[in-house]
Enzyme design. Sequence first.
Site, PDB file in Angstrom:
ATOM      1  N   GLN A 185       0.890  -1.165   0.000  1.00  0.00           N
ATOM      2  CA  GLN A 185       0.000   0.000   0.000  1.00  0.00           C
ATOM      3  C   GLN A 185       0.923   1.209   0.000  1.00  0.00           C
ATOM      4  OE1 GLN A 185      -3.254   1.041  -0.231  1.00  0.00           O
ATOM      5  NE2 GLN A 185      -2.357   3.065   0.061  1.00  0.00           N
ATOM      6  N   ALA A 186       1.122   1.799  -1.185  1.00  0.00           N
ATOM      7  CA  ALA A 186       2.168   2.818  -1.324  1.00  0.00           C
ATOM      8  C   ALA A 186       1.697   4.242  -1.039  1.00  0.00           C
ATOM      9  CB  ALA A 186       2.771   2.746  -2.725  1.00  0.00           C
ATOM     10  N   GLN A 187       0.429   4.537  -1.327  1.00  0.00           N
ATOM     11  CA  GLN A 187      -0.050   5.896  -1.068  1.00  0.00           C
ATOM     12  C   GLN A 187      -0.067   6.149   0.441  1.00  0.00           C
ATOM     13  OE1 GLN A 187      -4.093   6.782  -2.261  1.00  0.00           O
ATOM     14  NE2 GLN A 187      -3.631   8.908  -2.678  1.00  0.00           N
ATOM     15  N   PRO A 312      -5.935  -1.781   5.504  1.00  0.00           N
ATOM     16  CA  PRO A 312      -6.310  -0.629   6.341  1.00  0.00           C
ATOM     17  C   PRO A 312      -7.279   0.354   5.684  1.00  0.00           C
ATOM     18  CG  PRO A 312      -4.074  -0.349   5.507  1.00  0.00           C
ATOM     19  CD  PRO A 312      -4.521  -1.718   5.081  1.00  0.00           C
ATOM     20  N   TYR A 313      -7.510   0.222   4.378  1.00  0.00           N
ATOM     21  CA  TYR A 313      -8.433   1.122   3.682  1.00  0.00           C
ATOM     22  C   TYR A 313      -9.624   0.345   3.143  1.00  0.00           C
ATOM     23  CZ  TYR A 313      -4.766   4.577   3.976  1.00  0.00           C
ATOM     24  OH  TYR A 313      -3.832   5.445   4.458  1.00  0.00           O
ATOM     25  N   GLY A 314     -10.606   1.117   2.643  1.00  0.00           N
ATOM     26  CA  GLY A 314     -11.713   0.486   1.939  1.00  0.00           C
ATOM     27  C   GLY A 314     -11.195  -0.047   0.609  1.00  0.00           C
ATOM     28  N   GLY A 315     -10.523   0.833  -0.101  1.00  0.00           N
ATOM     29  CA  GLY A 315      -9.984   0.431  -1.389  1.00  0.00           C
ATOM     30  C   GLY A 315      -8.800   1.280  -1.764  1.00  0.00           C
ATOM     31  N   MET A 316      -8.046   0.810  -2.738  1.00  0.00           N
ATOM     32  CA  MET A 316      -6.910   1.576  -3.262  1.00  0.00           C
ATOM     33  C   MET A 316      -6.894   1.405  -4.768  1.00  0.00           C
ATOM     34  SD  MET A 316      -4.377   3.562  -2.722  1.00  0.00           S
ATOM     35  CE  MET A 316      -3.484   4.216  -4.127  1.00  0.00           C
ATOM     36  N   GLU A 317      -6.818   2.541  -5.458  1.00  0.00           N
ATOM     37  CA  GLU A 317      -7.029   2.594  -6.906  1.00  0.00           C
ATOM     38  C   GLU A 317      -5.833   2.165  -7.733  1.00  0.00           C
ATOM     39  OE1 GLU A 317      -6.823   5.139  -4.716  1.00  0.00           O
ATOM     40  OE2 GLU A 317      -5.869   6.903  -5.574  1.00  0.00           O
ATOM     41  N   HIS A 341     -15.924   4.177  -6.700  1.00  0.00           N
ATOM     42  CA  HIS A 341     -14.901   5.141  -6.279  1.00  0.00           C
ATOM     43  C   HIS A 341     -13.523   4.773  -6.843  1.00  0.00           C
ATOM     44  CE1 HIS A 341     -13.094   8.107  -3.465  1.00  0.00           C
ATOM     45  NE2 HIS A 341     -12.063   7.279  -3.547  1.00  0.00           N
ATOM     46  N   GLU A 342     -13.105   3.541  -6.612  1.00  0.00           N
ATOM     47  CA  GLU A 342     -11.756   3.152  -7.062  1.00  0.00           C
ATOM     48  C   GLU A 342     -11.675   3.175  -8.587  1.00  0.00           C
ATOM     49  OE1 GLU A 342      -9.886   3.505  -4.752  1.00  0.00           O
ATOM     50  OE2 GLU A 342     -11.192   3.067  -3.056  1.00  0.00           O
ATOM     51  N   HIS A 345     -11.131   6.645 -10.002  1.00  0.00           N
ATOM     52  CA  HIS A 345      -9.735   7.103  -9.965  1.00  0.00           C
ATOM     53  C   HIS A 345      -8.998   6.813 -11.283  1.00  0.00           C
ATOM     54  CE1 HIS A 345      -8.888   8.745  -6.023  1.00  0.00           C
ATOM     55  NE2 HIS A 345      -9.401   7.711  -5.381  1.00  0.00           N
ATOM     56  N   GLU A 364      -9.126  13.144  -4.744  1.00  0.00           N
ATOM     57  CA  GLU A 364     -10.258  12.544  -4.035  1.00  0.00           C
ATOM     58  C   GLU A 364     -11.576  13.305  -4.220  1.00  0.00           C
ATOM     59  OE1 GLU A 364     -10.135   9.633  -3.063  1.00  0.00           O
ATOM     60  OE2 GLU A 364      -8.002   9.248  -2.806  1.00  0.00           O
ATOM     61  N   ASP A 419      -0.494  11.417   5.551  1.00  0.00           N
ATOM     62  CA  ASP A 419      -1.469  10.536   6.212  1.00  0.00           C
ATOM     63  C   ASP A 419      -2.092  11.204   7.437  1.00  0.00           C
ATOM     64  OD1 ASP A 419      -0.920   8.606   4.364  1.00  0.00           O
ATOM     65  OD2 ASP A 419       0.180   7.271   5.715  1.00  0.00           O
ATOM     66  N   TYR A 427     -12.214  14.735   0.260  1.00  0.00           N
ATOM     67  CA  TYR A 427     -13.232  13.927  -0.407  1.00  0.00           C
ATOM     68  C   TYR A 427     -14.534  14.706  -0.582  1.00  0.00           C
ATOM     69  CZ  TYR A 427     -10.417   9.721   0.454  1.00  0.00           C
ATOM     70  OH  TYR A 427      -9.426   8.784   0.457  1.00  0.00           O
TER      71      TYR A 427
HETATM   72  N1  BES Z   1      -6.762   6.435  -2.471  1.00  0.00           N
HETATM   73  C1  BES Z   1      -7.688   6.191  -1.436  1.00  0.00           C
HETATM   74  C2  BES Z   1      -7.089   5.504  -0.240  1.00  0.00           C
HETATM   75  C3  BES Z   1      -5.904   6.238   0.372  1.00  0.00           C
HETATM   76  C4  BES Z   1      -5.925   7.608   0.554  1.00  0.00           C
HETATM   77  C5  BES Z   1      -4.803   5.529   0.755  1.00  0.00           C
HETATM   78  C6  BES Z   1      -4.823   8.251   1.099  1.00  0.00           C
HETATM   79  C7  BES Z   1      -3.709   6.169   1.294  1.00  0.00           C
HETATM   80  C8  BES Z   1      -3.718   7.542   1.474  1.00  0.00           C
HETATM   81  C9  BES Z   1      -8.889   5.392  -1.928  1.00  0.00           C
HETATM   82  O1  BES Z   1      -9.262   5.698  -3.227  1.00  0.00           O
HETATM   83  C10 BES Z   1     -10.050   5.782  -1.075  1.00  0.00           C
HETATM   84  O2  BES Z   1     -10.381   6.931  -1.088  1.00  0.00           O
HETATM   85  N2  BES Z   1     -10.651   4.852  -0.368  1.00  0.00           N
HETATM   86  C11 BES Z   1     -11.814   5.117   0.451  1.00  0.00           C
HETATM   87  C12 BES Z   1     -13.029   4.737  -0.344  1.00  0.00           C
HETATM   88  C13 BES Z   1     -14.317   5.413  -0.003  1.00  0.00           C
HETATM   89  C14 BES Z   1     -14.235   6.917  -0.046  1.00  0.00           C
HETATM   90  C15 BES Z   1     -15.426   4.919  -0.889  1.00  0.00           C
HETATM   91  C16 BES Z   1     -11.657   4.269   1.708  1.00  0.00           C
HETATM   92  O3  BES Z   1     -10.672   3.536   1.788  1.00  0.00           O
HETATM   93  O4  BES Z   1     -12.463   4.357   2.598  1.00  0.00           O
HETATM   94 ZN    ZN Z   2     -10.076   7.678  -3.391  1.00  0.00          ZN
END
Ligand code: BES
Ligand code: ZN
Length: 647
Positions: A185-187, A312-317, A341-342, A345, A364, A419, A427
């Site tokens: 998970q690089a972001q 740790p996140y919902g998703g990563m694009e 959402h993903e 992106h 976002e 972070d 968002y």
């Molecule tokens: N890119 C983000 C996750 C992220 C943001 C990872 C900043 C690391 C640093 C991803 O697209 C995201 O926004 N995920 C949300 C989804 C939700 C808004 C539907 C999440 O993980 O909750």
């Molecule tokens: Zn996002």
Amino acid sequence: MKTSYKYLMMAAVLGLTACQQESEERTETAEVSDVQEVTTEVKSEKPGTGKAETSDIDEHSYGNLDEVDLHHLDLNLTVNFEAKSLQGYVDLSFERLKDNVTELDLDTRDITIEKAQIWSSGEWKDTTFELAEKDPVLGSELTVALDDETTKARVYYQTQPQASGLQWLTPEQTAGKKHPFVYSQAQAIHARSFIPIQDSPSVRVTYNANLKTPKELLAVMSAFNEPDTELDGDYYFEMPQPIPPYLIALGVGNLEFKAMSDRTGVYAEPSLVDASVAEFEDTEEMVRVTEDMFGPYRWGRYDLLILPPSFPYGGMENPRLSFITPTVIAGDKSLVNLIAHELAHSWSGNLVTNATWRDFWLNEGFTSYVENRIMEELYGEDRAMMEKALAVQDLRNEVQELPERYTVLNVNLDGNDPDDAFSGVPYVKGQMFLVYLEKKFGREVFDQFLVDYFNNHAFQSLTTQEFESYLKKNLLDKHPGIVSMDQVKVWLHEPMLPDMMPNPTSDAFTTIDSETKSWLAGEAKLDSLGSADWTVHEWLHFLNNLPEDLTQERMKQLDSEFNLTDSTNNEIAHAWLLLSLKTGYDAIMPRLETYLVSIGRRKLIVPLYKQLMETEEGAQFAKRVYDIARPGYHPLAQGTLDEVINK
Ligand code: BES
Ligand code: ZN
């Protein structure tokens, strides 16, 4: 899988011939002779700080971005589960932007550097390198000495087990319990913990990679993944489109693939594949409607990688392969806005990228806007409105708690870890800014603006300032007298939420509000609430708006009527558990423990731990459960929760 036909084809796209590749491989293994010593110039230091200087372009990178333009990587890594380490080397190809460039400055964090080389006069030659002291936010600058011609450096390295961008899972932490799993998970700034790189979103690289893994495991990357690749522990990847380093990603585990359409599919542990396919079967339709609205999907395939619940996140694009938490597999597609959402992106973020983490809202905010448009297109206006209304309500609550400077869209990070500034602001405030523009200019005009914006900035990164001038020229000035630059500046640079912010409302929610009121006033019974037909969103609205002084009797009544403690929808369970903690309803404690131990998604668990820490009894419970749960959490979640628990 050895060099496949596809690989050669992709190589051809990249302008390489099979011959060239082979000759390079031969020279790579040749004895290194004529080692040329190059002296490293000492970098200038920030006065008084004793730290190396970061780039003027991006405060979160040590890269000499104004001197070299990194454009391609070749990764050769062995995935060593015993050592919890990626081991091998990376070749970094770059252009020199100036005369007299003497060094390549890279970002690293907790990486052991073994050797550095430069490609010079047709062979690899050892060169000197220097690894600076570790900065707590940025990691260690790696300086590789260059000669005055080379445009390619090679760094031999090993990642360390605590790499912030990797999670190494034991077999017990997976669904199948038999095989280990690792994913990245690089972001935002964690690519540097598994690749020495100029880790700035203003940089764009194509990449090729070779991953060697235990034979029974499958490796996937944010690149072209061959759906029916042979399981042999030797995997090749090509990413021919230039992407920022934070989108380089890998996953290795006991994965199975199942197609959902010609260009979409799911990778998951075998026991999760069917449920995932059923939940996410609308993905192809999502790609199609987004293309209709905002222009072509430019990345080839779009697959999903379903991760273990500790993600740790919902998703990563990650491009071509979104990483997805299994906590949204609810059985009724109620949480698939995550996929929208993903996927979104692929336009906002991956195609058009924030140049620095101060411009994160460009990623976002646009993505949340596009996500909601996809939801509206596929599932109708009512659902899209409900999702917007829920998000805005969360935002309104959240801004009350945030440090004021983090409520600004074009946020001043002032050297802090991106972070740390993470919140709903980029968002939802970002999304509402775009909804505001859409309302002012009309959907037709605004959609055309967006399509042009994506096309004009495809595969580029831009700053908020660049966006502002683009907006002025291409929307405001073309339709004068509708929105002023002063208003735009308020949206982008002022704290808190402006009065001009749209306030999405849902009729269904208004009905629930008045029914809830009657129930609370003792004028109506619970079963007259009409909840039998409620969607997950209506439930969330109902639970999020119940008063915190609700009596135990009413809590018990709700629970026995609706079985909320046992809800299998993770969002509803979260809302109910949080309300229970606030109202002191103890019957949930065993369920809360299971929830906290089995899920690692920060958004779902951090608020629960924080609420527990409000009382002495709760804090004791939190500490006990955290001790059990912590080893299963991702390093990032551990970092956040260590602070919450030890405060
Ligand atoms: N890119 C983000 C996750 C992220 C943001 C990872 C900043 C690391 C640093 C991803 O697209 C995201 O926004 N995920 C949300 C989804 C939700 C808004 C539907 C999440 O993980 O909750
Ligand atoms: Zn996002």
